[in-house]
Enzyme design. Structure first.
Site, PDB file in Angstrom:
ATOM      1  N   SER A 148       0.864  -1.185   0.000  1.00  0.00           N
ATOM      2  CA  SER A 148       0.000   0.000   0.000  1.00  0.00           C
ATOM      3  C   SER A 148       0.892   1.223   0.000  1.00  0.00           C
ATOM      4  O   SER A 148       2.038   1.174   0.472  1.00  0.00           O
ATOM      5  CB  SER A 148      -0.899   0.007   1.235  1.00  0.00           C
ATOM      6  OG  SER A 148      -1.532   1.279   1.392  1.00  0.00           O
ATOM      7  N   TYR A 162      -3.494  -0.406   9.945  1.00  0.00           N
ATOM      8  CA  TYR A 162      -3.368  -0.888   8.563  1.00  0.00           C
ATOM      9  C   TYR A 162      -2.002  -0.524   8.000  1.00  0.00           C
ATOM     10  O   TYR A 162      -1.324  -1.364   7.381  1.00  0.00           O
ATOM     11  CB  TYR A 162      -4.471  -0.282   7.699  1.00  0.00           C
ATOM     12  CG  TYR A 162      -4.427  -0.724   6.252  1.00  0.00           C
ATOM     13  CD1 TYR A 162      -4.761  -2.020   5.889  1.00  0.00           C
ATOM     14  CD2 TYR A 162      -4.046   0.167   5.248  1.00  0.00           C
ATOM     15  CE1 TYR A 162      -4.718  -2.426   4.558  1.00  0.00           C
ATOM     16  CE2 TYR A 162      -4.012  -0.227   3.924  1.00  0.00           C
ATOM     17  CZ  TYR A 162      -4.341  -1.517   3.587  1.00  0.00           C
ATOM     18  OH  TYR A 162      -4.292  -1.915   2.264  1.00  0.00           O
TER      19      TYR A 162
END
Length: 253
Positions: A148, A162
């Site tokens: 990500s 996250y």
């Protein structure tokens, strides 16, 4: 599967395993690798109909694919998925760790159960799949992790856990490049920004806010990530390892 591709069938004779390959980015990656000639195994947890649909699409184009039920947060499932891939398709040359989950909350409110689940899927699942897959890989093998952009640019509150899990994947990938380089196996991570997926649809609650932060002014498409993965899976990327490839439309620029 009508995309313009530089060199179709360049993955002929290769076997790929795509975790989380039944939906969104994972499904686009599975289709693209199959289009390039790879035999593809894809894992799914709950979306059996979607997984079957991806397999049927690949087979309709003359490719070979299997779907394997596996919860990426359960180590035994992940080990079994790798074993089944090798047993049914004969080998394993390309691993794409695409399975992932997300939860968001202020850190002081983040539940330990949600933390454990995200670590189990995003970190432990990637570790187990990689460990098992490498045992079957020869020179020319490829490990491709879907990370990500958040370890580089979070941009919003409530995403700290996250970002933690994805940051771990980025460090893991760099270490793998060193560990596996002498064996001729590469390891790279793709860092998507906002991509139009089930988890983060472009018309969802964050759509307008995110578009304002993206230099190109739009969400990315799953196929655009699949194209990057296809390059990393090919012989054209033979000298690329330990790389972090950002695909965020300029959000972190």
């Amino acid at each position: 599967m009508k995309e313009t591709i530089m060199s179709a069938k360049e993955l002929s004779g290769r076997v790929a395993l795509v975790t989380g390959g039944s939906r969104s980015m994972g499904a686009a990656i599975a289709r693209r690798l199959a289009f390039d000639g790879a035999s593809v195994a894809l894992t799914f947890h709950q979306s059996e109909d979607r997984a079957s649909s991806v397999v049927e699409e690949i087979e309709a184009e003359g490719g070979r694919a299997i779907a394997v039920r596996a919860d990426s947060g359960t180590p035994g499932d992940v080990r079994a998925a790798v074993a089944r891939t090798v047993k049914v398709l004969g080998s394993l040359d390309i691993l794409v760790n695409s399975a992932g989950t997300i939860a968001m909350a202020p850190i002081e409110e983040f539940s330990f159960a949600e933390y454990e689940r995200m670590v189990a899927v995003n970190i432990t699942g990637t570790f187990i799949a990689t460990k098992e897959a490498v045992a079957h890989m020869k020179a020319g093998g490829r490990i491709i992790n879907i990370g990500s952009v958040m370890p580089r640019y979070v941009g919003f509150a409530n995403f700290s856990v996250y970002a933690l899990t994805k940051g771990a994947i980025h460090g893991f990938t760099r270490g793998l490049a060193r560990d596996l380089g002498p064996k001729g196996i590469t390891a790279n991570v793709v860092m998507p920004g906002p991509i139009d997926t089930d988890m983060n649809p472009s018309d969802g609650p964050f759509g307008d806010v995110l578009r304002e932060k993206i230099a190109l002014g739009r969400y990315g498409e799953s196929q655009e990530i699949a194209d990057i993965v296809a390059f990393l899976a090919s012989s054209r990327s033979a000298f690329v390892t330990g790389a972090e490839i950002v695909a965020d439309g300029g959000m972190s620029a």
